[in-house]
Write an enzyme that holds these catalytic residues in place. Structure first.
Site, PDB file in Angstrom:
ATOM      1  N   HIS A  86       0.856  -1.196   0.000  1.00 31.82           N
ATOM      2  CA  HIS A  86       0.000   0.000   0.000  1.00 31.82           C
ATOM      3  C   HIS A  86       0.889   1.242   0.000  1.00 31.82           C
ATOM      4  O   HIS A  86       1.906   1.292   0.692  1.00 31.82           O
ATOM      5  CB  HIS A  86      -0.925  -0.001   1.224  1.00 31.82           C
ATOM      6  CG  HIS A  86      -2.008   1.026   1.097  1.00 31.82           C
ATOM      7  ND1 HIS A  86      -1.773   2.363   1.259  1.00 31.82           N
ATOM      8  CD2 HIS A  86      -3.314   0.910   0.754  1.00 31.82           C
ATOM      9  CE1 HIS A  86      -2.890   3.037   1.046  1.00 31.82           C
ATOM     10  NE2 HIS A  86      -3.841   2.171   0.734  1.00 31.82           N
ATOM     11  N   GLU A 151      -4.088   1.204  -7.209  1.00 34.81           N
ATOM     12  CA  GLU A 151      -4.509   2.366  -6.416  1.00 34.81           C
ATOM     13  C   GLU A 151      -3.650   3.578  -6.788  1.00 34.81           C
ATOM     14  O   GLU A 151      -2.562   3.766  -6.219  1.00 34.81           O
ATOM     15  CB  GLU A 151      -4.327   2.087  -4.922  1.00 34.81           C
ATOM     16  CG  GLU A 151      -5.196   0.976  -4.390  1.00 34.81           C
ATOM     17  CD  GLU A 151      -5.527   1.166  -2.910  1.00 34.81           C
ATOM     18  OE1 GLU A 151      -6.629   0.819  -2.535  1.00 34.81           O
ATOM     19  OE2 GLU A 151      -4.672   1.682  -2.154  1.00 34.81           O
TER      20      GLU A 151
END
Ligand code: G3P
Length: 223
Positions: A86, A151
């Site tokens: 992430h 993302e």
């Protein structure tokens, strides 16, 4: 479709217990396509109808790693799914560390949700695909328990997702590299989820803010 919720540094054990109870009840039966990543102090021991995943871990079983969380701790809660790469964690470590985490998780048979994404400068310089390819070079794209979450950093937490044409270009490219499920994450909410899920090759979503309230997450799942 896979619906994953990254609760980040939100929810306590007490509030996540209620979140899980409501989600379990709504779903009624076990579903492998719903994944929730609570903060590690909120992990629940009870059986859930969704997959409980870890937002982070250290690539060890246990040992002298102050403040870290090893496999032994994930095992205690039956956790078999981890989030790796992430952008909010990439800022704290290098590619080598991410690779070590991936290799460890693969070796121990975890489902891995691996995040990739470019920032606005990279996007504006037209180097998105090249950049993403590089982020994927360190992992095994054929690992059968891998899920890739695209993302774009410029959309995370802004309330505005990437343009569906941009998402489509990226997912098309990723689908040419691997057959694993591809998710989109970055300001997914009730206004854009339908359009995002209709993008070719989109196998689901990784939701942050819009999944913090379980009722909202359920609404997004139900469509
Ligand atoms: O991992 C999910 C995430 O980074 C997206 O967050 O708040 O933009 O949906 P958000």
């Amino acid at each position: 479709m896979i619906f994953a919720a990254n609760l980040k540094c939100n929810h306590t054990r007490a509030s996540f217990k209620i979140y899980a109870e409501i989600l379990n009840k709504t779903m009624g039966a076990k579903c492998d396509d719903i994944i929730v990543f609570p903060p590690s102090v909120a992990f629940l021991e009870n059986e859930n109808n969704f997959i409980q995943g870890a937002q982070n871990f250290y690539p060890c079983v246990n040992g002298a790693f102050t403040g870290e969380l090893g496999k032994e701790h994930l095992d205690e809660f039956g956790i078999k799914c981890v989030l790796i790469g992430h952008s909010e964690r990439r800022a704290l470590g290098d590619e080598e560390f991410i690779k070590a985490k991936f290799d460890f998780a693969k070796e121990h048979g975890y489902k891995i949700v691996f995040c990739i994404g470019e920032n606005l400068d990279t996007k504006n310089s037209g180097k998105t695909l090249e950049f993403l390819k590089k982020q994927l070079e360190i992992i095994d794209l054929n690992y059968e328990k891998l899920i890739i979450a695209y993302e774009p950093i410029y959309s995370i937490g802004t309330g505005v997702s990437a343009q569906s044409t941009d998402i489509a270009k990226v997912l098309e490219f990723l689908a040419s590299l691997t057959k694993v499920p591809l998710l989109y994450g970055g300001s997914v909410n009730e206004n854009n989820i339908k359009e995002i899920l209709s993008v070719n090759h989109c196998g689901g979503v990784l939701i942050g803010s819009a999944a913090l309230k379980v009722e909202n997450f359920i609404k997004l799942i139900k469509g």
